[in-house]
Each structure stands twice: as structure tokens, then as C-alpha cells.
Scaffold this active site. Structure first.
Site, PDB file in Angstrom:
ATOM      1  CB  CYS A  36     -33.540 -55.738   3.188  1.00 56.61           C
ATOM      2  SG  CYS A  36     -31.130 -56.659   3.075  1.00 56.61           S
ATOM      3  CG  HIS A  37     -32.807 -60.449   0.947  1.00 51.58           C
ATOM      4  ND1 HIS A  37     -31.207 -59.542   2.178  1.00 51.58           N
ATOM      5  CD2 HIS A  37     -31.767 -60.420   0.005  1.00 51.58           C
ATOM      6  CE1 HIS A  37     -30.330 -59.952   1.053  1.00 51.58           C
ATOM      7  NE2 HIS A  37     -30.890 -60.897  -0.001  1.00 51.58           N
ATOM      8  N   GLY A  38     -36.631 -58.613   1.362  1.00 50.72           N
ATOM      9  CA  GLY A  38     -38.877 -58.987   1.438  1.00 50.72           C
ATOM     10  C   GLY A  38     -39.464 -59.103   0.343  1.00 50.72           C
TER      11      GLY A  38
END
Length: 178
Positions: free
Chosen positions: A112-114
């Protein structure tokens, strides 16, 4: 499968704002495969998870990034959520911890936004990666090739887009961490 990761130590690096499913499901997957898991964060105590924009459960921190050593772990997972990786990429100790896994060639899973934290650690250049769609420009500007695929593995890095991709992500990191 229960012993696939027997004896392996896996760090999950997360802070307040972590997307709960992206922390819980991969953690359960690697633990069910026999891994010992530790939650590494920015401060001792606990972190607050979220289900999208709603507060959810808290999780106890096992170690802090300023004291954690990548040498003590076999693999790393970076769950997403919007706030979580933003806090992590702003912390020099968290960035150092992430970079050490890449320097050692250890497997890393990110969802995801990792990848924001990976960008800050300068480890995405030349890599093929996926993420939440809004990170496409950030990843491209950092030198990565962004693709819209469920799960992508490039060398020691496995990436996925969002919670819908968790089954594929969990299966893949369990295999690559072994």
C-alpha cells in the site's frame, strides 16, 4: 507449511496509523508458518491501528527502531496506512533500519503506502514495484518502475497494492522469507 519459517525472525516496522489488515494478516501468515515476529516502532508502548480512517485496535511494541538491529532479523514487513509510513519516513532510525535490510540482501515485503519509507531509504531505484496508486509518481520520481499488479517480486523486494491483495501478498512473502 506450519514449519516453513521455523526459526526465522521477522520484523514488522509500523507506527501509529498502520492499516490494521495490512499488519494483522501478514503477521498471522508468517507466524502460522513458524516465524517469530516482533513489532518494531518509533517509541515504546503501543501503536494505534486504523481500518481506513477509523481507529481500531492497539498493538504492543516489542522493540524501537533506534535500538533495533537488522542483523537480528531474517526479513522485514512494512505495512501501509497513510499516516504510518509518513511517520516512519520522517524518522532517521526507521529509515536506517529499513536500509540495512536492503544492504544485507534480506527479503522485504511492503504494501500500500509502505513504499514511502523505501523511497526515503533510497532503495527503490531500478526496481519494479507496485503500491497504492497515489504513490506511482513518488516511486517513478525515485527511479522505480511502477506497475499496477496484485503482487510483484523484484529480487528481495515483494510489494502489493492494497488490502484486497493481502491473500496473494501473504502467500508470496511466506515463500520468499523461507
Amino acid at each position: 507449511m506450519a514449519a516453513q519459517l521455523q526459526g526465522k525472525r521477522v520484523a514488522f516496522l509500523a507506527a501509529d496509523g498502520v492499516e490494521e489488515a495490512e499488519y494483522v494478516q501478514p503477521r498471522e501468515a508468517v507466524e502460522n508458518a513458524g516465524a517469530i515476529v516482533e513489532l518494531v516502532s518509533l517509541k515504546p508502548g503501543s501503536i494505534q491501528s486504523f481500518n481506513h480512517l477509523d481507529q481500531s485496535k492497539t498493538y504492543d511494541v516489542d522493540a524501537t527502531a533506534d535500538k533495533a538491529d537488522a542483523d537480528g532479523y531474517d526479513a522485514l514487513v512494512l505495512p501501509g496506512g497513510v499516516a504510518n509510513p509518513d511517520f516512519l519516513r520522517s524518522d532517521p532510525d526507521a529509515v536506517r533500519f529499513v536500509k540495512a535490510f536492503f544492504e544485507a540482501g534480506k527479503p522485504v515485503g511492503v504494501i500500500c503506502h509502505g513504499p514511502w519509507t523505501l523511497i526515503e531509504a533510497d532503495v527503490v531505484r531500478g526496481r519494479r514495484i507496485t503500491s497504492w496508486p497515489s504513490l506511482r509518481t513518488d516511486l517513478t520520481n525515485a527511479g522505480a518502475t511502477w506497475v499496477d499488479e496484485e503482487c510483484v517480486t523484484d529480487g528481495n523486494l515483494t510489494s502489493s497494492r492494497n488490502p484486497d491483495d493481502l491473500p496473494a501478498f501473504c502467500e508470496k512473502i511466506t515463500k520468499t522469507f523461507a
